[in-house]
Design a protein around this motif. Structure first.
Motif, mmCIF file in Angstrom:
data_model
loop_
_atom_site.group_PDB
_atom_site.id
_atom_site.type_symbol
_atom_site.label_atom_id
_atom_site.label_comp_id
_atom_site.label_asym_id
_atom_site.label_seq_id
_atom_site.Cartn_x
_atom_site.Cartn_y
_atom_site.Cartn_z
ATOM 1 N N SER A 1 -38.714 13.939 73.590
ATOM 2 C CA SER A 1 -39.025 15.333 73.870
ATOM 3 C C SER A 1 -39.140 15.573 75.377
ATOM 4 C CB SER A 1 -40.333 15.722 73.177
ATOM 5 O OG SER A 1 -40.664 17.070 73.454
ATOM 6 N N LEU A 2 -39.831 14.682 76.087
ATOM 7 C CA LEU A 2 -39.936 14.807 77.542
ATOM 8 C C LEU A 2 -38.566 14.744 78.204
ATOM 9 C CD1 LEU A 2 -43.036 12.529 78.266
ATOM 10 C CD2 LEU A 2 -42.866 14.982 78.767
ATOM 11 N N MET A 3 -37.728 13.823 77.742
ATOM 12 C CA MET A 3 -36.402 13.666 78.337
ATOM 13 C C MET A 3 -35.588 14.947 78.215
ATOM 14 S SD MET A 3 -33.548 10.692 77.633
ATOM 15 C CE MET A 3 -34.687 9.394 78.100
ATOM 16 N N ASN A 4 -35.531 15.523 77.017
ATOM 17 C CA ASN A 4 -34.746 16.739 76.831
ATOM 18 C C ASN A 4 -35.361 17.934 77.551
ATOM 19 O OD1 ASN A 4 -32.533 15.844 75.309
ATOM 20 N ND2 ASN A 4 -33.764 15.790 73.458
ATOM 21 N N THR A 5 -36.688 17.997 77.578
ATOM 22 C CA THR A 5 -37.353 19.113 78.256
ATOM 23 C C THR A 5 -36.960 19.173 79.723
ATOM 24 O OG1 THR A 5 -39.246 19.083 76.757
ATOM 25 C CG2 THR A 5 -39.584 20.073 78.927
ATOM 26 N N PHE A 6 -37.031 18.048 80.423
ATOM 27 C CA PHE A 6 -36.715 18.064 81.854
ATOM 28 C C PHE A 6 -35.216 18.102 82.117
ATOM 29 C CE2 PHE A 6 -41.151 16.708 82.003
ATOM 30 C CZ PHE A 6 -41.613 17.542 83.021
ATOM 31 N N PHE A 7 -34.420 17.565 81.199
ATOM 32 C CA PHE A 7 -32.977 17.740 81.351
ATOM 33 C C PHE A 7 -32.606 19.212 81.285
ATOM 34 C CE2 PHE A 7 -31.683 13.200 80.462
ATOM 35 C CZ PHE A 7 -30.933 13.076 81.609
ATOM 36 N N TYR A 8 -33.294 19.980 80.442
ATOM 37 C CA TYR A 8 -32.933 21.384 80.300
ATOM 38 C C TYR A 8 -33.692 22.289 81.263
ATOM 39 C CZ TYR A 8 -29.515 20.507 76.860
ATOM 40 O OH TYR A 8 -28.368 20.072 76.273
ATOM 41 N N ILE A 9 -34.455 21.708 82.176
ATOM 42 C CA ILE A 9 -34.819 22.421 83.395
ATOM 43 C C ILE A 9 -33.680 22.288 84.400
ATOM 44 C CG2 ILE A 9 -36.369 22.397 85.400
ATOM 45 C CD1 ILE A 9 -38.655 21.731 83.517
ATOM 46 N N ARG A 10 -33.047 21.117 84.417
ATOM 47 C CA ARG A 10 -31.936 20.881 85.339
ATOM 48 C C ARG A 10 -30.640 21.553 84.905
ATOM 49 N NH1 ARG A 10 -27.800 15.993 85.406
ATOM 50 N NH2 ARG A 10 -27.486 17.051 83.442
ATOM 51 N N THR A 11 -30.314 21.475 83.606
ATOM 52 C CA THR A 11 -28.997 21.871 83.118
ATOM 53 C C THR A 11 -28.610 23.314 83.443
ATOM 54 O OG1 THR A 11 -29.075 20.216 81.365
ATOM 55 C CG2 THR A 11 -27.571 22.081 81.042
ATOM 56 N N PRO A 12 -29.471 24.320 83.216
ATOM 57 C CA PRO A 12 -29.048 25.696 83.509
ATOM 58 C C PRO A 12 -28.760 25.935 84.988
ATOM 59 C CG PRO A 12 -31.039 25.670 82.166
ATOM 60 C CD PRO A 12 -30.832 24.283 82.656
ATOM 61 N N ALA B 1 -34.383 14.297 60.867
ATOM 62 C CA ALA B 1 -34.610 15.726 61.084
ATOM 63 C C ALA B 1 -35.865 15.957 61.923
ATOM 64 C CB ALA B 1 -34.735 16.443 59.743
ATOM 65 N N THR B 2 -36.923 15.204 61.651
ATOM 66 C CA THR B 2 -38.157 15.344 62.423
ATOM 67 C C THR B 2 -37.925 14.977 63.883
ATOM 68 O OG1 THR B 2 -39.475 14.815 60.456
ATOM 69 C CG2 THR B 2 -40.559 14.584 62.591
ATOM 70 N N PHE B 3 -37.127 13.929 64.116
ATOM 71 C CA PHE B 3 -36.819 13.554 65.496
ATOM 72 C C PHE B 3 -36.024 14.650 66.199
ATOM 73 C CE2 PHE B 3 -37.685 9.669 67.762
ATOM 74 C CZ PHE B 3 -38.448 8.955 66.875
ATOM 75 N N ARG B 4 -35.111 15.292 65.491
ATOM 76 C CA ARG B 4 -34.346 16.381 66.109
ATOM 77 C C ARG B 4 -35.281 17.508 66.537
ATOM 78 N NH1 ARG B 4 -28.797 16.175 65.771
ATOM 79 N NH2 ARG B 4 -27.933 14.577 64.408
ATOM 80 N N TRP B 5 -36.241 17.835 65.681
ATOM 81 C CA TRP B 5 -37.225 18.847 66.062
ATOM 82 C C TRP B 5 -38.006 18.414 67.296
ATOM 83 C CZ3 TRP B 5 -39.204 19.853 60.451
ATOM 84 C CH2 TRP B 5 -38.531 20.963 59.920
ATOM 85 N N ALA B 6 -38.536 17.192 67.238
ATOM 86 C CA ALA B 6 -39.361 16.712 68.349
ATOM 87 C C ALA B 6 -38.571 16.674 69.651
ATOM 88 C CB ALA B 6 -39.913 15.324 68.023
ATOM 89 N N ALA B 7 -37.303 16.265 69.560
ATOM 90 C CA ALA B 7 -36.493 16.102 70.765
ATOM 91 C C ALA B 7 -36.023 17.426 71.349
ATOM 92 C CB ALA B 7 -35.292 15.207 70.465
ATOM 93 N N TRP B 8 -35.772 18.431 70.510
ATOM 94 C CA TRP B 8 -35.108 19.647 70.981
ATOM 95 C C TRP B 8 -35.973 20.894 70.985
ATOM 96 C CZ3 TRP B 8 -30.816 19.042 73.516
ATOM 97 C CH2 TRP B 8 -29.995 17.941 73.237
ATOM 98 N N ALA B 9 -37.134 20.852 70.362
ATOM 99 C CA ALA B 9 -37.905 22.090 70.196
ATOM 100 C C ALA B 9 -38.286 22.730 71.526
ATOM 101 C CB ALA B 9 -39.163 21.806 69.371
ATOM 102 N N MET B 10 -38.574 21.928 72.553
ATOM 103 C CA MET B 10 -39.010 22.477 73.835
ATOM 104 C C MET B 10 -37.855 22.808 74.770
ATOM 105 S SD MET B 10 -42.160 22.849 73.572
ATOM 106 C CE MET B 10 -42.440 23.350 75.273
ATOM 107 N N ALA C 1 -37.359 18.746 88.020
ATOM 108 C CA ALA C 1 -36.728 18.150 86.841
ATOM 109 C C ALA C 1 -36.514 16.651 87.030
ATOM 110 C CB ALA C 1 -35.399 18.839 86.557
ATOM 111 N N ALA C 2 -36.071 16.264 88.229
ATOM 112 C CA ALA C 2 -35.811 14.845 88.504
ATOM 113 C C ALA C 2 -37.092 14.018 88.405
ATOM 114 C CB ALA C 2 -35.188 14.696 89.888
ATOM 115 N N ALA C 3 -38.181 14.556 88.964
ATOM 116 C CA ALA C 3 -39.453 13.839 88.879
ATOM 117 C C ALA C 3 -39.918 13.739 87.430
ATOM 118 C CB ALA C 3 -40.511 14.557 89.730
ATOM 119 N N GLY C 4 -39.755 14.820 86.675
ATOM 120 C CA GLY C 4 -40.147 14.807 85.267
ATOM 121 C C GLY C 4 -39.337 13.840 84.434
ATOM 122 N N LEU C 5 -38.089 13.594 84.818
ATOM 123 C CA LEU C 5 -37.240 12.682 84.056
ATOM 124 C C LEU C 5 -37.641 11.219 84.211
ATOM 125 C CD1 LEU C 5 -33.780 14.426 84.490
ATOM 126 C CD2 LEU C 5 -34.956 13.958 82.326
#
Length: 449
Positions: A259-270, A382-391, A415-419
């Motif tokens: 979840s942390l990984m995807n959250t900070f990646f999607y601060i960078r991605t946009p 399915a639970t992992f998909r929720w946890a990974a992508w919800a944020m 984003a880089a520091a968060g990753l």
């Protein structure tokens, strides 16, 4: 029978090849429609990517139930036709001079919603078209197609947006989806029970007992089962998967790490397209090269993942790959503008990040398969998909406000520091000191849904 002689599989595979190629064209072209043709700012880009990510936060279980109740070929066909028609409005609206950000955001949201449906339906349809003994080879061919499209599509898209405009590049993606739908239309209408050596779709108990197959999120109800009982069964089974993930110490920490990984990646991605084009003054073609560098990195990660886990163990490989996935982003905020060495640094960073993400992802799936009872694999996935992508959608929206407050370089630095946090979390949790212990009824050949 050879897979190449299996005409239904070849049609499915060819259709996916065409569609994946188009998808990777739009991966570059759609953000550039917003940035170049509509003049989007950082806040609008955050909202744009957030809308595209929103279906990832809620749609997985809904389509999981639908795929088990409706003919899968029809769902796959609808995802191709729907995406083709939706994306066709982008070049039409641009040509008429009426396209705006609200329309583009709506198109992106609906296309992403259909993409989630595709991601659920396609792997569920495949076992109806090929024998069990051919499934691994068939899935390998599908993944080779995906990796090839990741390498070729973004690079070509970068040059196309320069030659024919971003909106017209999106038109090519629309055509690809409509071509793919024609191939899917010719597939046999197999319904729930396919004729590939399987007499009928297995029940939940039969599926759980079969090595290498995860139990479905919801067991198919028989003709005599009351329709009113289905929603209750679905909720109960979903709760069981949730409890297993967050009640297991190792799975819980991996869920938070992802979840942390995807959250900070999607601060960078946009912000990446804005950063490369507006801050660094590179062209759309050069942006395409940066994104295309991720393809070879992903291929290297796929080849190396198994070898690394065999040598160092799953847990140590997961921890190290989490750092590899995030660490290279630290150099991005320091890349100088209009610099060819800077472009090379961006490409190297993308290559390394994609390699790390692929190693992490492959070993994460293997870790889950090893410790999850076979009958729970689908629900745990399915639970992992929720946890990974919800944020991720919220992070994408936040990215625009961070860029307004700190500038593009400052927001990407956050984003880089968060990753670095996912790797640090795994390190502090001491996950790397113990490999997973198989749970009851697990099988080494289990395949995640």
């Amino acid at each position: 029978m050879s897979l190449l002689r299996n005409r239904p599989f070849v049609r499915l595979w060819t259709g996916q090849t065409v569609a994946e190629f188009g998808y990777n064209l739009s991966l570059v072209a759609l953000p550039l429609v917003a940035v170049i043709q509509l003049g989007a700012d950082s806040v609008q880009m955050g909202l744009f990517v957030g809308a595209g990510m929103a279906p990832m936060a809620f749609a997985w279980p809904l389509f999981g139930v639908l795929v088990d109740r409706v003919d899968r070929r029809r769902i796959l066909l609808a995802t191709y036709v729907g995406r083709g028609l939706l994306l066709s409005w982008v070049p039409i609206g641009a040509a008429l001079g009426v396209l705006d950000m609200l329309q583009l955001v709506a198109v992106y949201f609906l296309v992403s919603l259909l993409q989630v449906a595709f991601e659920v339906a396609a792997p569920s349809l495949l076992p109806q078209l090929v024998k069990d003994s051919d499934l691994v080879q068939a899935n390998s061919r599908m993944e080779m197609t995906r990796s090839g499209a990741v390498i070729v599509g973004p690079a070509l898209a970068g040059f196309l947006v320069e030659a024919i405009t971003p909106a017209n590049t999106v038109a090519m993606d629309s055509v690809c989806y409509l071509l793919a739908s024609g191939l899917i239309l010719t597939l046999p209408l197999a319904g729930r029970h396919a004729h590939t050596g399987r007499a009928a779709a297995p029940t939940a108990g039969e599926q759980a007992a079969r090595p290498g197959h995860a139990a479905p999120a919801e067991a198919p109800a028989g003709p005599e089962a009351p329709a009113a009982a289905r929603p209750e069964s679905f909720r109960r089974q979903l709760t069981e998967g949730w409890s297993f993930v967050f009640g297991h110490a190792q799975l819980r920490v991996l869920a938070f790490s992802s979840s942390l990984m995807n959250t900070f990646f999607y601060i960078r991605t946009p912000l990446l397209a804005l950063f490369v084009v507006q801050e660094l003054h590179f062209s759309g073609a050069q942006l395409g090269l940066v994104l295309a560098a991720g393809g070879p990195g992903a291929l290297l990660g796929a080849v190396a993942a198994g070898r690394l886990s065999r040598r160092f163990g799953l847990s140590r490989t997961l921890t190290a790959s989490a750092f590899l996935a995030g660490g290279p982003v630290l150099v991005v905020p320091f890349v100088p503008a209009e610099s060819i060495p800077g472009l090379a640094v961006l490409m190297a960073s993308t290559f390394a990040v994609s390699c790390g993400v692929q190693i992490y992802g492959i070993n994460l799936v293997s870790f889950r398969q090893l410790i999850t009872p076979d009958r729970l694999l689908g629900r745990v996935n399915a639970t992992f998909r929720w946890a990974a992508w919800a944020m991720a959608p919220f992070a994408a929206v936040l990215s625009g406000f961070l860029a307004d407050l700190l500038g593009l370089r400052g927001a990407i630095a956050i984003a880089a520091a968060g990753l670095l946090l996912p790797g640090l979390l795994l390190l502090v949790s001491r996950l790397h000191r113990a490999d997973p212990v198989p749970g009851p009824a697990t099988t080494e050949s289990g395949i995640a849904a």
